[in-house]
Every structure is written in C-alpha cells, then in structure tokens.
Design an enzyme around this catalytic site. Structure first.
Site, mmCIF file in Angstrom:
data_model
loop_
_atom_site.group_PDB
_atom_site.id
_atom_site.type_symbol
_atom_site.label_atom_id
_atom_site.label_comp_id
_atom_site.label_asym_id
_atom_site.label_seq_id
_atom_site.Cartn_x
_atom_site.Cartn_y
_atom_site.Cartn_z
ATOM 1 N N LYS A 1 -32.578 -2.593 34.902
ATOM 2 C CA LYS A 1 -33.894 -2.919 34.347
ATOM 3 C C LYS A 1 -34.840 -3.332 35.472
ATOM 4 O O LYS A 1 -34.476 -4.125 36.352
ATOM 5 C CB LYS A 1 -33.773 -4.069 33.326
ATOM 6 N N ASP B 1 -19.281 -9.969 25.075
ATOM 7 C CA ASP B 1 -20.169 -8.806 25.026
ATOM 8 C C ASP B 1 -21.416 -8.995 25.905
ATOM 9 O O ASP B 1 -21.890 -8.042 26.508
ATOM 10 C CB ASP B 1 -20.587 -8.564 23.567
ATOM 11 N N ASP C 1 -8.761 15.972 25.397
ATOM 12 C CA ASP C 1 -8.132 14.759 24.883
ATOM 13 C C ASP C 1 -7.538 14.063 26.104
ATOM 14 O O ASP C 1 -6.526 14.508 26.661
ATOM 15 C CB ASP C 1 -7.042 15.151 23.869
ATOM 16 N N LYS D 1 -19.044 -0.588 30.792
ATOM 17 C CA LYS D 1 -18.344 -1.707 30.192
ATOM 18 C C LYS D 1 -17.853 -1.339 28.799
ATOM 19 O O LYS D 1 -18.410 -0.413 28.230
ATOM 20 C CB LYS D 1 -19.232 -2.947 30.151
ATOM 21 N N LYS E 1 -27.179 -12.310 18.091
ATOM 22 C CA LYS E 1 -27.638 -11.192 17.257
ATOM 23 C C LYS E 1 -28.393 -11.784 16.073
ATOM 24 O O LYS E 1 -28.163 -12.931 15.682
ATOM 25 C CB LYS E 1 -26.438 -10.406 16.728
ATOM 26 N N ARG F 1 -13.544 14.341 23.130
ATOM 27 C CA ARG F 1 -12.472 14.935 22.332
ATOM 28 C C ARG F 1 -13.003 16.044 21.388
ATOM 29 O O ARG F 1 -12.284 16.992 21.094
ATOM 30 C CB ARG F 1 -11.810 13.827 21.515
ATOM 31 N N HIS G 1 -23.998 -9.288 31.427
ATOM 32 C CA HIS G 1 -25.457 -9.295 31.610
ATOM 33 C C HIS G 1 -26.007 -10.686 31.965
ATOM 34 O O HIS G 1 -26.792 -10.841 32.900
ATOM 35 C CB HIS G 1 -26.167 -8.813 30.344
HETATM 36 C C1 BG6 Z 1 -24.771 -4.110 25.410
HETATM 37 C C2 BG6 Z 1 -24.057 -4.873 24.330
HETATM 38 O O1 BG6 Z 1 -24.093 -4.220 26.618
HETATM 39 O O2 BG6 Z 1 -26.085 -4.632 25.566
HETATM 40 C C3 BG6 Z 1 -24.813 -4.815 23.027
HETATM 41 O O3 BG6 Z 1 -22.759 -4.330 24.143
HETATM 42 C C4 BG6 Z 1 -26.248 -5.247 23.207
HETATM 43 O O4 BG6 Z 1 -24.202 -5.612 22.018
HETATM 44 C C5 BG6 Z 1 -26.884 -4.522 24.398
HETATM 45 O O5 BG6 Z 1 -26.968 -4.934 22.014
HETATM 46 C C6 BG6 Z 1 -28.244 -5.114 24.711
HETATM 47 O O6 BG6 Z 1 -28.891 -4.308 25.664
HETATM 48 P P1 BG6 Z 1 -30.469 -4.290 25.762
HETATM 49 O O7 BG6 Z 1 -30.753 -3.440 26.951
HETATM 50 O O8 BG6 Z 1 -30.974 -3.710 24.468
HETATM 51 O O9 BG6 Z 1 -30.898 -5.697 25.907
#
Ligand code: BG6
Length: 484
Positions: A176, A229, A87, A142, A328, A46, A234
């Site tokens: 990775k 998240d 936009d 995502k 976290k 934007r 993951h």
């Molecule tokens: C993201 C999440 O998908 O992956 C984040 O939204 C997280 O909250 C991140 O910090 C972690 O990724 P990595 O590669 O640092 O382990």
C-alpha cells in the site's frame, strides 16, 4: 541473482485472491505498459479448465473487480494468459506443468496463493521438475502457518528448494502506497525524527477496522481469528515501520534488519492488556447484518476483534504504549496510525493569574490515514481569533495533506500491483523475511498461550460498534481515548 522474469506461474489462479486482486493488478500493470512484452502468465489450479475458459474467467474477474476508470481493452492482457490444471497433491502432474512453463529466456516468478497444506507438495513438485533453479523465485501468500512451529515447517519446506534471496513472503499491507510513505515521512523529513521517541511521544494507536464480516471464508477464518489473521502480519508490520530505527539505506536488507529488531523487542503482553470480541447481529450503515455465529452456522469462540496494549522494550520506546485494535463489522472501514505527542512541558497560556484561568492546550497529534483515504494530518494548537477580552483561547487545527490532491495519477492502486511487479523484477524490500515472520509468531503465540491459560473467551459486541466496551476501558484507564 538479478533478472526480470519473463514467465509468471500463478498457483491458485482460479481462486478468490487471484480473481479479486492478482488478475486485476496484472491487467492494470499491463495497461500501463509496465510488463515486459515477453511476459507470459501461466495459471494453474485444480479446476479442469482450458486456456480459453481461464481467459473467460479472467475477463469476468476484471469486469467485476476493477474500478470502471481502470478498465479498457483486455485483449493484449488476455493473450498473455494460459492455463494448465494441476492437483498439487499428485507429484506426477508437475512434469506436464514444467513442460507447459517451458524454459524461460530470463527467468520464472512463481506465486503461491493456495491453501498452506499445499505448500509442501507444491515445493516438492517444483523442485523435482526443474522449476526451482537459480532463475526461479517464489512468492508466498499468507497464511504462512498458524503459529511459530507450523510457520517454521513451511519455511523449512520452502528453504529446501529456494534460498532466502529468492523467497518473497507477501504482506499486502507493504504494497500500500501510504504504508511505504511512512518511511518517506519519517526519514525524508527532518522535523519528525528528533521527536520520534519516548521523550516526546505519549502513545501510538494503530486501528484497522473493517465493515465486512466473514465474507464466506468460513473454513479459513474460524480457524484463524483476528489476532492471527490481522495482527500477526499486517498490524505488526505497521508497528515495525512506525517504531524502527533509521535504516542506513532504502534497501531490503537494511530495512528488514531494522524491522526485525523492533519485532524482537516486543514485550510479552499481560493478561489484562488484551481484549477480544466477537460480533453479534447489528447494523452497518443502516443495513441489518447477522452475527458471526449465525453467518458461521455453528457456535464458535473465535475472536473477530482484538485490542492490545503493546510495549517495545528498547531505549527509544521505553514507556510508550502502542494500542492496536482490529475488528470485523466495525462502523466504518478505516486503517490509521495516530501518533500522540506529549504535552508542552510548561504552558504559558495556563495559570490562575491569567484571564479566565488561561487556555487549555492539547498535545499535537499526527494521524496517518492509510485507507480508505490516504492522508496525513498534523493537529497543531492555534489561537482562536478574537480580541481575547475573556482571555486567550486555543484550539487544535489540522495541517492536512490529502495524497490524492498532492499527486496526480492513479493513486488508488491495488497493493498487489506493486508487489507483483517487485516479484517479477526481484526486489525484496517490500517482502517479509523469515526472521520477521518468526518474531511475529513468537509474540502472537505467547498471547494465545496466555488466553488459553486464563480461559479468555471473546466478549460479544454489536455489529456496527467499535468492539466490546472493555476495549474502550483498555485505553481509558491510561487516560487515552481511541481516535474515532
Ligand atoms: C487479509 C485478511 O489479509 O486482509 C482479511 O485475511 C482482511 O481478513 C484483509 O479482510 C484486509 O485487507 P485490506 O487491504 O482490505 O485492508
């Protein structure tokens, strides 16, 4: 259709992901001559920038986010970049964007890294302006929704303009190196596969611990929480790679077919099989850090930590718990998978008739370190050297492979380097298929529904700890200790 794109269109080009990951990854690929000399990269967002301001933004991002040993001259790369403000909620703007993109000689790769609310209007704008044809593929970052229903909605919108074989759903964990190495470890070695089942494996742990907190992602994270998240994507991808049956070949269809079977075999999690937590003020590496609600500036019942005891209901994994945890503000940043084997069926070293009562034997453990270090360690029992006058003693010793030592070259790549290159080249192996995403949400939605039914709210844990004590109890009541 197979083609290597010679145009890359980045939506959200001025955003956080673009600056931290996408632009640095593209530069790194360019500096290694991995990009087609003809590839043109068009950024859009934007912000009312022109190309020269966007190149400045890119230069600053490279200085800030690329490790010093990967920086060099940026000139060739910056010359590939151009910018067009848009936009995405205004359909009229897409015509000028299409003109800016022009007609590619080979094909166009699009990468959407925008708020999910913009996916639908963006797809509609692309489709209406000739940017969704056979020579166009699309990458989606995502979050793809917040539950099964919203993800279906997004997937339907994308499917209205792109067939599945031109949709590339990103889970950056698949980019990775060590995550891909899981497949090599399991299927390029004879010795693990015969043991890779309930008869020989006692349990599996998967930990993704982060030291960071909210990182300014207030609006996104508070609506998501750790389960959606991190686990919904993951961690379930890691679990699927650990647990899947051997695919018949290293190809997108075969690998994804096997992963989805695992995801669909996940048993509904019981109310006493999850623990949620939220960090309060504490210290990490000696530095004081505020609590989640202080960072947020308002009360919240979002979980920043979750531990789950999961089960896969199939022949191979009958009765083998998979303990997952992510949080976290943990004491260290570590992502690892630990496979703990069963004890030997009969120990010849133990018994009342042996000197000193015999020696204790521990089960073998395979530790697959994904980050920060990429390494594989197998713990084996060995005899402690000596004359054994008091009886034989045994101790676990590690058989250690540090990937950084085993292979030369840039082994600390950004996961997006691989994924962007695969998007440009059209290889879907490391991208998530729609049925996988839906199976993931199906399981996650049931966990959230059970939390709602049982009024589960996160337990507080001190920043810099391994989460609420209940998470320790979750494993310990089965006689399992988290690997720390
Ligand atoms: C993201 C999440 O998908 O992956 C984040 O939204 C997280 O909250 C991140 O910090 C972690 O990724 P990595 O590669 O640092 O382990």
């Amino acid at each position: 259709m197979s083609f290597t794109a010679d145009r890359l269109l980045l939506f959200g080009a001025t955003g956080d992901l673009s600056q931290r990951m996408l632009l640095p990854s593209l530069y790194a690929l360019d500096s290694e001559k991995r990009l087609d000399p003809k590839l043109v990269i068009i950024g859009t967002a934007r912000s009312e920038l022109n190309t020269s301001a966007f190149r400045n933004l890119a230069r600053e991002a490279l200085d800030k986010f690329l490790p010093a040993n990967r920086r060099g001259s940026y000139a060739t790369f910056l010359n590939r970049l151009s910018y067009h403000p848009l936009d995405a909620t205004k359909p009229a703007g897409f015509k000028a964007l299409a003109k800016k993109v022009g007609t590619p000689d080979q094909g166009l790769a699009i990468f959407l890294s925008t708020a999910p609310s913009l996916f639908e209007p963006t797809i509609a704008g692309l489709a209406a302006n000739g940017l969704a044809g056979e020579h166009v593929r699309i990458g989606l970052e995502k979050p793809l929704g917040t539950d099964l229903e919203s993800s279906r909605h997004i997937n339907d919108a994308v499917a209205s303009a792109f067939p599945e074989d031109r949709i590339f759903r990103i889970d950056h964990y698949l980019g990775k190196e060590t995550v891909q190495n899981l497949l090599a470890l399991r299927f390029a070695n004879l010795m693990f596969e015969p043991l890779w089942n309930a008869a020989h494996i006692d349990h599996v742990q998967i930990t993704v611990a982060e030291t960071v907190g909210l990182e300014g992602r207030v609006s996104f994270y508070d609506g998501a929480g750790a389960l959606r998240d991190m686990v919904a994507n993951h961690m379930l991808q890691l679990l699927a790679l650990v647990a899947m049956e051997p695919p018949s070949s290293y190809s997108a269809t075969e690998i994804r077919d096997e992963k989805v079977k695992v995801l669909r075999s996940l048993r509904l999690v019981g109310p006493d099989e999850t623990v949620t937590g939220q960090y309060q003020a504490g210290a990490i590496a000696g530095a004081a850090v505020p609590g989640y609600v202080d960072e947020l500036g308002q009360p919240s019942s979002t979980e920043t930590f979750v531990a789950i005891k999961a089960h896969i209901d199939n022949w191979r994994w009958k009765g083998v718990p998979f303990y997952l945890r992510t949080g976290k503000r943990m004491p260290e940043r570590v992502t690892e998978i630990i496979v703990t084997f069963r004890c030997v069926p009969h120990s010849i070293f133990a018994g009342p008739n042996l000197k000193g009562g015999g020696a204790r034997s521990e089960p073998n453990k395979l530790v697959i370190g994904i980050q920060p270090e990429e390494n594989i360690t197998l713990s084996l029992m060995a005899k402690v050297p000596g004359l054994d006058r008091e009886g034989i003693r045994l101790r676990p010793v590690p058989l250690n492979i540090a990937m950084a030592d085993a292979f030369a070259g840039p082994n600390k790549r950004i996961a997006y380097e691989r994924l962007l290159l695969d998007l440009i080249d059209g290889d879907q192996t490391l991208f998530v298929r729609r049925d996988e995403v839906e199976a993931q949400w199906d399981w996650i939605d049931a966990i959230r529904a059970s939390w709602a039914d049982h009024g589960v709210t996160p337990k507080l844990y001190t920043a810099g700890s391994w989460g609420p004590t209940a998470a320790i109890a979750l494993a310990e009541r089965d006689g399992v200790t988290w690997n720390e």
